[in-house]
Design a protein around this motif. Structure first.
Motif, PDB file in Angstrom:
ATOM      1  N   HIS A 194      33.516  31.905  42.253  1.00 23.84           N
ATOM      2  CA  HIS A 194      32.549  32.971  42.009  1.00 23.84           C
ATOM      3  C   HIS A 194      31.185  32.562  42.540  1.00 23.84           C
ATOM      4  N   PRO A 195      30.318  33.508  42.828  1.00 21.27           N
ATOM      5  CA  PRO A 195      28.966  33.188  43.277  1.00 21.27           C
ATOM      6  C   PRO A 195      28.050  32.919  42.086  1.00 21.27           C
ATOM      7  N   GLY A 196      26.978  32.153  42.323  1.00 22.18           N
ATOM      8  CA  GLY A 196      25.949  31.949  41.314  1.00 22.18           C
ATOM      9  C   GLY A 196      26.415  31.198  40.086  1.00 22.18           C
ATOM     10  N   VAL A 197      25.611  31.288  39.034  1.00 22.75           N
ATOM     11  CA  VAL A 197      25.906  30.651  37.751  1.00 22.75           C
ATOM     12  C   VAL A 197      26.349  31.734  36.776  1.00 22.75           C
ATOM     13  N   PRO A 209      40.056  38.765  36.246  1.00 20.73           N
ATOM     14  CA  PRO A 209      38.590  38.798  36.222  1.00 20.73           C
ATOM     15  C   PRO A 209      38.041  39.820  37.210  1.00 20.73           C
ATOM     16  N   ARG A 210      37.180  40.716  36.715  1.00 22.64           N
ATOM     17  CA  ARG A 210      36.673  41.792  37.556  1.00 22.64           C
ATOM     18  C   ARG A 210      35.151  41.934  37.457  1.00 22.64           C
ATOM     19  N   ILE A 211      34.586  41.574  36.305  1.00 20.44           N
ATOM     20  CA  ILE A 211      33.136  41.654  36.101  1.00 20.44           C
ATOM     21  C   ILE A 211      32.621  40.274  35.731  1.00 20.44           C
ATOM     22  N   MET A 212      31.472  39.916  36.319  1.00 18.53           N
ATOM     23  CA  MET A 212      30.813  38.649  35.973  1.00 18.53           C
ATOM     24  C   MET A 212      29.337  38.919  35.752  1.00 18.53           C
ATOM     25  N   LYS A 213      28.767  38.250  34.757  1.00 16.46           N
ATOM     26  CA  LYS A 213      27.330  38.354  34.512  1.00 16.46           C
ATOM     27  C   LYS A 213      26.665  37.030  34.890  1.00 16.46           C
ATOM     28  N   THR A 214      25.509  37.114  35.538  1.00 13.86           N
ATOM     29  CA  THR A 214      24.739  35.928  35.893  1.00 13.86           C
ATOM     30  C   THR A 214      23.343  36.050  35.304  1.00 13.86           C
ATOM     31  N   TYR A 224      30.515  42.890  40.338  1.00 11.31           N
ATOM     32  CA  TYR A 224      31.855  43.479  40.320  1.00 11.31           C
ATOM     33  C   TYR A 224      32.651  42.949  41.501  1.00 11.31           C
ATOM     34  N   LEU A 225      33.854  42.440  41.222  1.00  6.73           N
ATOM     35  CA  LEU A 225      34.744  41.972  42.272  1.00  6.73           C
ATOM     36  C   LEU A 225      35.582  43.154  42.749  1.00  6.73           C
ATOM     37  N   TRP A 232      32.319  40.226  45.872  1.00  4.48           N
ATOM     38  CA  TRP A 232      31.481  40.546  44.724  1.00  4.48           C
ATOM     39  C   TRP A 232      30.312  41.416  45.169  1.00  4.48           C
ATOM     40  N   ARG A 233      30.001  42.430  44.369  1.00  8.09           N
ATOM     41  CA  ARG A 233      28.801  43.222  44.638  1.00  8.09           C
ATOM     42  C   ARG A 233      28.069  43.504  43.324  1.00  8.09           C
ATOM     43  N   THR A 234      26.765  43.726  43.428  1.00  7.32           N
ATOM     44  CA  THR A 234      25.919  43.904  42.252  1.00  7.32           C
ATOM     45  C   THR A 234      25.952  45.348  41.767  1.00  7.32           C
ATOM     46  N   LEU A 235      26.233  45.514  40.480  1.00  9.64           N
ATOM     47  CA  LEU A 235      26.196  46.839  39.863  1.00  9.64           C
ATOM     48  C   LEU A 235      24.875  47.106  39.166  1.00  9.64           C
ATOM     49  N   ALA A 236      24.273  46.079  38.599  1.00  5.22           N
ATOM     50  CA  ALA A 236      23.030  46.272  37.851  1.00  5.22           C
ATOM     51  C   ALA A 236      22.243  44.976  37.826  1.00  5.22           C
ATOM     52  N   SER A 237      20.920  45.113  37.695  1.00  5.11           N
ATOM     53  CA  SER A 237      20.010  43.974  37.586  1.00  5.11           C
ATOM     54  C   SER A 237      18.886  44.378  36.648  1.00  5.11           C
TER      55      SER A 237
END
Length: 659
Positions: A194-197, A209-214, A224-225, A232-237
């Protein structure tokens, strides 16, 4: 009687309940329960339950619902089984917790273990302590001690499960959460790239695994994968501490792959939405909302169909979409009148059995199995089994207006019997403070006090969560100020309504509630005749810096980005923090006071209590101090809970006595 039947008898009623001429003993409220929950297998043929019968450690038992035969499949002599999940219909994954140890004496992590439902093929999967503290080569194939179960069960269709590898530093601060795909039979685990921490995960409808929070500084991202691109692409920040930005909380994936999320989305209260993954946006219309409450709950999925949504407004309940489940709910409610009855079907049922959790404000939670075909219902076990509903008092949610007009929810618990006017009252302030304090359920603290003749008032003062954004934001930087006024206004409301005797009111609470207790005694000395503070904050500056000798589990990110915004900046708000410091206001507190702290507390280190005790007793001779050396932020050990609440009972009886 066979061993299986003996075990089943213990499951059905772990401890028999008996009527009491006098109020139930303290232990009935605060002892460890011999029964601690149950869960159906995916096919609904088996029931796993946590039980510690005959003074033994809590074990994991499995009941075959076909013939009600039972078997203890895992039990240790030196620790308790704390959590478990069905890996599939034949196998269980579980971890441990030592209920005989306070925080100071905890030497082991939960570990990870697996066993078949018949007790065979037991395997340890993760260490319970650091390998350098062990000898030999038996640890080479085991996962590290910081491997934990997820809150999500996953696919439950193979021997594989996903588990979390936590990056833990200092006094228990979790800096990261990596994911491992674990074979529960071989013990072989593969890390998920996965990317990031990562700070959290959500599995999809297939258990993948489909959603990851950083989290980077104060910015949380929801990634979201995409199954189409494998990217992976960003859904929200958004700001993780203040919530500013277009954020939402991923809840679950439906059986059709739809992502369900919880969000304000232009509303005051949070609601449940179907997220538009194709366009990366929330729809205009929500799916479920709760009048006056933020949405809190989970999806109920069975046979690859979304049957309903478990919700939590004033009490827990279920919003059923499925007509069959609505009809079943009516039948169960007819059999169990006067209680909330939560039905949980198995995920891939092969039998008509469902699990029912039943409770009320007077009835601790009971677990039952219900056969939808023949209507048969059997109790499996109950928490606090010595408690009888007839001996408990009513608990209701009311609302009052604070002095500036803000509507404040408040929980009022009254003694059993008909005398509900002009009572001595305990104002019980919840901790957090950024949490929801109460619910319509059986609450051990409140019901214990009510059983002793006290009205118990629990205000959901501004800053409490669960009641909308406006209510939450109104509490920012209001420690000791408007938050404190809300609590006093609640006490005066209870006096005006005739519930409370204005000359016999005591304020009490833990953590933030302990802070509010001390500030209440200083700010409203004519209202509160005494105070009880356990593990309470006594100075906000001590939260920022508890000193080199005392460990704290408050993260640097929270201190840098959260506390300055929500509580107060050490530099910009220095004057306010001094004015709202119980430690600096200690000389103003003249009322009788009970203080209790844990010697191993890392949330509110004991120097909060020691410094305050030293300051207040210079001008107040009526201060009682108790230290539970082995305890952390609250009392883990039943003997300490029983001792503490015995002290509370004597303290209240002496100062505002109900009798």
């Amino acid at each position: 009687m066979t061993a299986g039947r003996q075990l089943l008898a213990a499951l059905l009623l772990a401890v028999g309940a008996h009527a009491h001429a006098a109020p139930p003993p303290i232990a009935a409220f605060f002892d460890n329960s011999p029964f601690n929950g149950a869960m159906l297998s995916p096919n609904g043929r088996y029931l796993a339950a946590f039980i510690g019968a005959n003074d033994k450690r809590d074990g994991l038992a499995v009941v075959d619902l076909n013939d009600l035969s039972a078997k203890m499949v895992a039990q240790f002599s030196d620790t308790d089984i704390g959590r478990a999940q069905w890996v599939n219909n034949e196998r269980l994954l579980f971890s441990t917790v030592d209920k005989s140890a306070g925080r100071r004496d905890v030497r082991y992590a939960p570990g990870l273990f697996a066993v078949d439902r018949d007790g065979k093929h037991f395997r340890q999967l993760a260490l319970r302590r650091n390998p350098f503290l062990r000898s030999g080569d038996d640890t080479r194939e085991l996962l590290p001690w910081h491997t934990f179960m997820l809150q999500q069960a996953g696919a439950q269709s193979s021997d594989f499960m996903y588990v979390a590898d936590l990056g833990i530093v200092g006094a228990g601060i979790v800096q990261s959460e990596d994911l491992l795909r674990l074979n529960t039979r071989t013990g072989v685990a593969t890390p998920v790239a996965h990317p990031g921490v990562s700070k959290g995960w959500l599995l999809d409808q297939h258990g993948e695994p489909r959603i990851m929070k950083t989290l980077d500084k104060n910015i949380e991202q929801v990634l979201y994968l995409d199954p189409a691109t494998k990217q992976w692409r960003t859904l929200a920040s958004f700001d993780a501490y203040t919530g500013e930005g277009n954020g939402f909380e991923p809840l679950a994936f439906g059986p059709d792959g739809v992502l369900y999320v919880v969000s304000n989305h232009g509303r005051d209260t949070r609601a449940l939405f179907r997220y538009d993954l194709a366009n990366n946006q929330l729809p205009a219309q929500h799916l479920v909302d709760l009048d006056g409450f933020d949405f809190h709950g989970n999806l109920i999925i069975s046979q690859d169909k979304l049957l309903g949504v478990r919700v939590h407004s004033d009490a827990e309940g279920t919003y059923w979409f499925d007509a069959g489940m609505k009809a079943m709910q009516e039948k169960v409610d007819a059999k169990l009148p006067g209680t909330v009855n939560l039905i949980t079907p198995p995920t891939r049922p092969e039998t008509p059995w469902v699990l029912v959790e039943s409770y009320s404000d007077k009835q601790p939670r009971r677990y039952l199995v219900y056969n939808a075909e023949n209507g048969r219902m059997s109790e499996v076990g109950r928490s606090a089994p010595q408690i009888q509903a007839a001996e408990m008092g009513p608990r209701e949610l009311y609302y009052y207006k604070a002095r500036d007009g803000l509507k404040i929810p408040v929980w009022l618990t009254l003694p059993p019997g008909g005398q509900h006017k002009n009572l001595p009252m305990v104002v019980l302030v919840h901790g957090g403070p950024w949490i929801r304090g109460g619910s319509w359920n059986w609450n051990a603290d409140a019901e214990f006090l009510a059983s002793r003749g006290y009205a118990v008032l629990e205000p959901e003062f501004r800053g409490s969560t669960g009641y909308g954004t406006q209510h939450f934001l109104a509490g920012w930087k209001e420690w000791g100020l408007k938050m404190q006024d809300d609590i006093a206004d609640g006490a005066r409301w209870a006096i005006q309504q005739g519930y409370a005797d204005g000359n016999r009111i005591c304020i009490a609470g833990a953590s933030y509630g302990g802070y509010a207790t001390l500030m209440g005694l200083a700010k409203d000395p004519d209202l509160y005749k005494c105070g009880i503070n356990w593990v309470g904050v006594t100075d906000i500056n001590l939260m920022y810096d508890s000193g080199w000798f005392y460990s704290s589990d408050l993260s640097d990110g929270w201190k840098q980005y959260g506390m300055p915004q929500l509580i107060g900046d050490r530099v910009k708000d220095a004057e306010q923090l001094n004015a709202t410091s119980p430690l600096l206001q200690a000389s103003r507190i003249k009322q009788p006071l009970l203080l209790a702290y844990g010697g191993a507390d890392v949330r509110v280190p004991i120097n909060h209590g020691l410094k305050f005790y030293d300051a207040v007793r210079r001008s107040n001779p009526n201060v009682e101090w108790v230290e539970y050396n082995e305890e952390g932020h609250g009392w883990a050990l039943p003997q300490n809970r029983i001792d503490f609440w015995g002290r509370v009972e004597r303290f209240l009886d002496k100062n505002i006595g109900a009798h």
